[in-house]
Design an enzyme around this catalytic site. Structure first.
Site, PDB file in Angstrom:
ATOM      1  N   GLU A   1       0.806  -1.226   0.000  1.00  0.00           N
ATOM      2  CA  GLU A   1       0.000   0.000   0.000  1.00  0.00           C
ATOM      3  C   GLU A   1       0.840   1.279   0.000  1.00  0.00           C
ATOM      4  O   GLU A   1       1.766   1.428   0.778  1.00  0.00           O
ATOM      5  CB  GLU A   1      -0.917  -0.004   1.220  1.00  0.00           C
ATOM      6  CG  GLU A   1      -1.883   1.173   1.273  1.00  0.00           C
ATOM      7  CD  GLU A   1      -3.052   0.880   2.173  1.00  0.00           C
ATOM      8  OE1 GLU A   1      -4.007   0.223   1.708  1.00  0.00           O
ATOM      9  OE2 GLU A   1      -3.019   1.275   3.350  1.00  0.00           O
TER      10      GLU A   1
ATOM     11  N   LYS B   1       0.864   4.803   1.134  1.00  0.00           N
ATOM     12  CA  LYS B   1       0.154   5.454   2.244  1.00  0.00           C
ATOM     13  C   LYS B   1       1.077   6.490   2.869  1.00  0.00           C
ATOM     14  O   LYS B   1       2.079   6.134   3.480  1.00  0.00           O
ATOM     15  CB  LYS B   1      -0.198   4.352   3.258  1.00  0.00           C
ATOM     16  CG  LYS B   1      -1.047   4.738   4.419  1.00  0.00           C
ATOM     17  CD  LYS B   1      -1.309   3.491   5.253  1.00  0.00           C
ATOM     18  CE  LYS B   1      -2.328   3.700   6.331  1.00  0.00           C
ATOM     19  NZ  LYS B   1      -2.530   2.456   7.138  1.00  0.00           N
TER      20      LYS B   1
ATOM     21  N   LYS C   1      -8.065   2.755  -2.532  1.00  0.00           N
ATOM     22  CA  LYS C   1      -8.328   2.661  -1.110  1.00  0.00           C
ATOM     23  C   LYS C   1      -8.938   3.980  -0.668  1.00  0.00           C
ATOM     24  O   LYS C   1      -8.268   5.003  -0.608  1.00  0.00           O
ATOM     25  CB  LYS C   1      -6.998   2.392  -0.415  1.00  0.00           C
ATOM     26  CG  LYS C   1      -7.099   1.975   1.023  1.00  0.00           C
ATOM     27  CD  LYS C   1      -7.878   0.727   1.148  1.00  0.00           C
ATOM     28  CE  LYS C   1      -7.324  -0.367   2.021  1.00  0.00           C
ATOM     29  NZ  LYS C   1      -6.373  -0.029   2.998  1.00  0.00           N
TER      30      LYS C   1
ATOM     31  N   ASN D   1     -10.074  -6.686   8.431  1.00  0.00           N
ATOM     32  CA  ASN D   1      -9.226  -5.626   8.965  1.00  0.00           C
ATOM     33  C   ASN D   1      -8.936  -5.876  10.441  1.00  0.00           C
ATOM     34  O   ASN D   1      -9.849  -5.939  11.256  1.00  0.00           O
ATOM     35  CB  ASN D   1      -9.921  -4.271   8.780  1.00  0.00           C
ATOM     36  CG  ASN D   1      -8.934  -3.111   8.888  1.00  0.00           C
ATOM     37  OD1 ASN D   1      -7.779  -3.306   9.261  1.00  0.00           O
ATOM     38  ND2 ASN D   1      -9.396  -1.920   8.563  1.00  0.00           N
TER      39      ASN D   1
ATOM     40  N   GLU E   1      -5.763  -7.676   6.625  1.00  0.00           N
ATOM     41  CA  GLU E   1      -5.390  -6.264   6.498  1.00  0.00           C
ATOM     42  C   GLU E   1      -4.924  -5.651   7.820  1.00  0.00           C
ATOM     43  O   GLU E   1      -5.544  -5.865   8.854  1.00  0.00           O
ATOM     44  CB  GLU E   1      -6.594  -5.432   6.040  1.00  0.00           C
ATOM     45  CG  GLU E   1      -7.284  -5.910   4.799  1.00  0.00           C
ATOM     46  CD  GLU E   1      -8.497  -5.033   4.477  1.00  0.00           C
ATOM     47  OE1 GLU E   1      -9.027  -5.159   3.379  1.00  0.00           O
ATOM     48  OE2 GLU E   1      -8.921  -4.230   5.339  1.00  0.00           O
TER      49      GLU E   1
END
Ligand SMILES: O=P(O)(O)OC[C@@H](O)[C@@H](O)c1c[nH]c2ccccc12
Length: 255
Positions: free
Chosen positions: A52, A54, A113, A182, A215
């Protein structure tokens, strides 16, 4: 159709309501060329990594001001099977431009996302180069199936995110083909790495044969052990972004 967000608690509610206020449809650019299906690349044997991009987050604040394209290229070299790009601007420092620039720089399928709270955001995802979108059951509730259907119609895969047993039930009822569990509670921001294996086992027991993604919160190789044989993929952002060498960090994590 929009979800009711007034009673979504905590940071999640705050972010989602702000996002909803901002959605104003506009003419979209034509979608870039199709790339390999997000869902199909995750079906390969072994635990795939979705890496990811981020730059910041509500729990960490600023993570790293690294250019998205540089990060994505390093992820591709390090063996990521897919890339997730944050597009939420206020809390995560992302943008749709980041998504499009990453699309133009790597060949891997991309996940948008964001906090999808309006169907227009699905069209937008496609126009800016995503192959898949995140759908958060804690936001969409009973509308999850409607958003899944709309994503499919646009040729997008959907990663349906859950954090509780009840949300998992809703995801399975909506016939999600990819479920993300998650470890982070988006209301309190707390991480609990036992969440993914626990709900993952429940999903498999309920007969879920689709793609299962764990996640959040992973930074060490040993932490991935409980996912083996149960999960198809793991989504990792912060610990990779913080590493001086993203490619090396990715290899060290999954070997
Ligand atoms: O940075 P981490 O702890 O490796 O987590 C990545 C990803 O799971 C996380 O960014 C995430 C999971 N679900 C979300 C929903 C919205 C925003 C962000 C997320």
């Amino acid at each position: 159709m929009r979800p009711h967000l007034s009673r979504v608690p905590g940071v999640l509610g705050e972010i989602a309501r702000r996002r909803a206020e901002e959605v104003v449809p506009y003419p979209l650019p034509p979608a870039p060329e199709a790339v390999p299906s997000f869902r199909e690349v995750l079906f390969q044997p072994g635990l795939s990594v979705i890496a990811e991009v981020k730059k910041s987050s509500p729990s960490e604040g600023a993570i790293r001001a690294l250019d998205s394209v540089a990060a994505a290229r390093a992820y591709q070299r390090g063996g990521a099977r897919a890339i997730s790009v944050l597009t939420e601007p206020h809390y995560f420092g992302g943008s749709l431009e980041d998504l499009l620039r990453v699309r133009q720089a790597v060949d891997l399928p991309l996940l948008r996302k964001d906090f999808v709270v309006d169907p227009f955001m699905l069209k937008e995802a496609r126009a800016y180069g995503a192959s898949a979108v995140l759908l958060i059951v804690a936001l969409l509730g009973e509308l999850t199936g409607v958003y899944l259907e709309e994503a499919r119609r646009l040729g997008l895969d959907a990663l349906v995110e859950v954090h509780t047993e009840r949300e998992l039930e809703l995801a399975l009822e909506a016939e999600a083909e990819m479920v993300g569990i998650n470890n982070r509670n988006l209301t309190t921001l707390q991480i609990d790495l036992t969440t993914a294996p626990r709900l993952g086992r429940l999903a498999r027991e309920a007969g879920f044969g689709g793609v299962l993604v764990a996640e959040s919160g992973y930074s060490r190789r040993e932490e991935l052990k409980p996912l083996e044989g149960l999960f198809d993929a793991v989504l990792i952002g912060t610990s990779l972004m913080k590493s001086p060498d993203l490619e090396e960090a990715l290899r060290a994590l999954v070997g």
